[in-house]
Write a protein that holds these residues in place. Structure first.
Motif, PDB file in Angstrom:
ATOM      1  N   THR A   1      -2.204   2.163  -3.543  1.00  0.00           N
ATOM      2  CA  THR A   1      -3.538   1.572  -3.453  1.00  0.00           C
ATOM      3  C   THR A   1      -3.688   0.831  -2.135  1.00  0.00           C
ATOM      4  O   THR A   1      -2.710   0.393  -1.529  1.00  0.00           O
ATOM      5  N   LEU A   2      -4.944   0.690  -1.712  1.00  0.00           N
ATOM      6  CA  LEU A   2      -5.297  -0.073  -0.515  1.00  0.00           C
ATOM      7  C   LEU A   2      -6.492  -0.926  -0.870  1.00  0.00           C
ATOM      8  O   LEU A   2      -7.475  -0.429  -1.433  1.00  0.00           O
ATOM      9  N   ASN A   3      -6.424  -2.225  -0.571  1.00  0.00           N
ATOM     10  CA  ASN A   3      -7.530  -3.139  -0.841  1.00  0.00           C
ATOM     11  C   ASN A   3      -7.857  -3.950   0.403  1.00  0.00           C
ATOM     12  O   ASN A   3      -6.971  -4.564   0.997  1.00  0.00           O
ATOM     13  N   VAL A   4      -9.140  -3.931   0.773  1.00  0.00           N
ATOM     14  CA  VAL A   4      -9.629  -4.723   1.896  1.00  0.00           C
ATOM     15  C   VAL A   4     -10.794  -5.542   1.366  1.00  0.00           C
ATOM     16  O   VAL A   4     -11.805  -4.994   0.946  1.00  0.00           O
TER      17      VAL A   4
ATOM     18  N   PHE B   1      -5.374  -6.986   4.784  1.00  0.00           N
ATOM     19  CA  PHE B   1      -5.505  -5.980   3.742  1.00  0.00           C
ATOM     20  C   PHE B   1      -4.217  -5.983   2.939  1.00  0.00           C
ATOM     21  O   PHE B   1      -3.195  -6.497   3.378  1.00  0.00           O
ATOM     22  N   SER B   2      -4.290  -5.459   1.742  1.00  0.00           N
ATOM     23  CA  SER B   2      -3.083  -5.353   0.924  1.00  0.00           C
ATOM     24  C   SER B   2      -2.929  -3.913   0.461  1.00  0.00           C
ATOM     25  O   SER B   2      -3.911  -3.183   0.330  1.00  0.00           O
ATOM     26  N   PHE B   3      -1.676  -3.523   0.271  1.00  0.00           N
ATOM     27  CA  PHE B   3      -1.414  -2.173  -0.206  1.00  0.00           C
ATOM     28  C   PHE B   3      -0.206  -2.178  -1.129  1.00  0.00           C
ATOM     29  O   PHE B   3       0.646  -3.060  -1.065  1.00  0.00           O
TER      30      PHE B   3
ATOM     31  N   SER C   1       2.594   0.708  -2.755  1.00  0.00           N
ATOM     32  CA  SER C   1       3.077   2.084  -2.698  1.00  0.00           C
ATOM     33  C   SER C   1       4.219   2.247  -3.688  1.00  0.00           C
ATOM     34  O   SER C   1       5.125   1.414  -3.739  1.00  0.00           O
TER      35      SER C   1
ATOM     36  N   GLU D   1       0.762  -7.816   1.544  1.00  0.00           N
ATOM     37  CA  GLU D   1      -0.395  -8.241   2.332  1.00  0.00           C
ATOM     38  C   GLU D   1      -0.051  -8.161   3.816  1.00  0.00           C
ATOM     39  O   GLU D   1       1.010  -8.611   4.240  1.00  0.00           O
TER      40      GLU D   1
END
Length: 111
Positions: free
Chosen positions: A11-14, A28-30, A32, A49
């Motif tokens: 996932t990727l969250n901005v 941003f956070s990801f 994996s 983050e």
């Protein structure tokens, strides 16, 4: 505006995608490779983050890059940098795939 991208591998969250909370940095956070823990009581990894520092606001950096490209082509007779045409084309393909997925009931779409 928030951006969240969810895939089978991560996932990727901005949270400040369009207008950053700060002009000097963006985050941003990801995640994996996340998997449920035993008994489904949590996850095996936490989101990472990432903070990216910027010397100038993003708008100024876009103008600066555009000016550099135009100067290189006009004055130095450099060839067009394919990085941006490739990047914009890839971005458009992803956006088109997202819209197609929505149109067909949020089903997976191959790129």
């Amino acid at each position: 505006m928030d951006l969240a991208v969810y895939g089978s591998n991560g996932t990727l969250n901005v949270e400040d995608f369009i207008i950053p909370y700060e002009e000097s940095s963006a985050t941003f956070s990801f995640t994996s490779g996340a998997k449920f823990l035993d008994l489904h009581i949590g996850w095996n990894v936490k989101p990472q983050e990432v903070q990216v520092a910027c010397e100038l606001p993003q708008e100024a950096m876009m103008i600066q890059e555009f000016s550099r490209l135009v100067k290189g082509i006009k004055i130095s007779r450099l060839r067009l940098d394919s990085k941006w045409s490739s990047s914009t084309r890839s971005t458009q393909l992803v956006l088109d795939a997202v819209k197609n997925s929505i149109d067909i009931g949020f089903k997976p779409v191959q790129l």
